[in-house]
Design an enzyme around this catalytic site. Sequence first.
Site, PDB file in Angstrom:
ATOM      1  N   TYR A 183      -8.946 -83.179  18.403  1.00 48.22           N
ATOM      2  CA  TYR A 183      -9.127 -83.374  16.967  1.00 48.22           C
ATOM      3  C   TYR A 183     -10.572 -83.050  16.615  1.00 48.22           C
ATOM      4  O   TYR A 183     -11.421 -82.838  17.502  1.00 48.22           O
ATOM      5  CB  TYR A 183      -8.789 -84.819  16.556  1.00 48.22           C
ATOM      6  N   TRP A 216      -7.475 -87.063  24.118  1.00 53.85           N
ATOM      7  CA  TRP A 216      -6.948 -87.886  23.034  1.00 53.85           C
ATOM      8  C   TRP A 216      -6.583 -86.915  21.911  1.00 53.85           C
ATOM      9  O   TRP A 216      -7.452 -86.320  21.309  1.00 53.85           O
ATOM     10  CB  TRP A 216      -7.977 -88.897  22.541  1.00 53.85           C
ATOM     11  N   GLY A 237      -8.533-104.640  20.506  1.00 54.23           N
ATOM     12  CA  GLY A 237      -8.223-104.495  19.093  1.00 54.23           C
ATOM     13  C   GLY A 237      -8.895-103.250  18.559  1.00 54.23           C
ATOM     14  O   GLY A 237      -9.852-102.741  19.140  1.00 54.23           O
ATOM     15  N   GLU A 245     -15.197 -99.770  25.425  1.00 51.15           N
ATOM     16  CA  GLU A 245     -16.271 -98.781  25.401  1.00 51.15           C
ATOM     17  C   GLU A 245     -17.635 -99.356  25.028  1.00 51.15           C
ATOM     18  O   GLU A 245     -18.661 -98.771  25.373  1.00 51.15           O
ATOM     19  CB  GLU A 245     -15.930 -97.675  24.398  1.00 51.15           C
TER      20      GLU A 245
END
Length: 364
Positions: free
Chosen positions: A260, A350, A100, A141
């Site tokens: 990013y 990512w 989640g 993680e």
Amino acid sequence: MALKTISLFTSILLFLLQVCLSDDEKKVVKSSYWFFDSAYPLSDIDFTFYTHLLCAQAFVDPNTFQLNISNSKTAQFSVFTQTLQQKNPSLKTLLSITGGIADDSALSSMARNASTRKTFIDSSITIGRPYNFHGLVLDWEFSSTTTDMTNLGLLFKEWREAVEKESKNSNKPQLLLTVAVYFSSVFRSLSYPAEAMENNLDWIKVMAFDFGAPTWKPNLTEAPAALYNPFSEVSGDSGISSWIRAGFPARKIVFGLPYYGYAWKLKDTNNHGFLAPANGADITADGALGYTHIRNRTIGQGSAITAFNYTFATDYCYNGTTWVGYDDVKSILAKVLYAKGKGLLGYFAWRVDLDDNWTLSKTV
């Protein structure tokens, strides 16, 4: 005759060298995530830059502990591999699995006993194989207890045994198994089960970014993905060194690259380096900006100043009170050279849609 023999011998050596180099190249992992919620079309990906693409994300149901793909994602997930391999048949795909968003409690509960681990493992194979994924990646993680770390090791052992058995029964290659981990081998004084991970995983993905962001460090500008940091142990180099000291082999480590950065609001426009006083996030609620936004809007406004900091081996830019820490071409190149020098397996980014006209992907 002697000259002909030497010439033939040289030709053979050159041929063998080319073969060896080709084999080494094939072993390198060049990967990135595709994120369903980004609505970025699969057909727009330049597949020539990657050996592996990761499809995000499937979730572990907190009640049944089975792997779940929501109905809205089923159609694209089911053709993910087929679509990508039409343009690059050698490309490998992995299904990304999480408990989640910012919540690992479902994973912790799932890993708590053998029966729930088996439920998850069986469902991951049941979904992964029919969808034609070549592997599975667990994004867990933050294993935050000693029990979690122990159970993580058991999960990997049982998962490997299950994919080996499935491979024999199906007569298909084993599914790849990997995991996204904290940048260091130690999280909150707890050590990852490095030996179990080495024995049962194909590689690990080290999240060598998100070291600083205005949401949790609002008062000073930070290097969000510093390769080096002379002021603390929080850096990419420190993390990789930690994993290697723990006994995990460099050849099974994949280094994380962020496409990013984060934007702070400067207190004083004349003080604009790293660790400059700031007033929290700028531009967005959490300050997060994709590389394409940074290049085309923040820097693209014309008056922004860009800089590369050699101490941290990372980039930043500023324009008025807007200050952004991020990875640009120089810092990405520094990290690639670092990874090669350390003998790492490769990199992952990512994520694919955040690149600007494939600038960072080309650099790698």
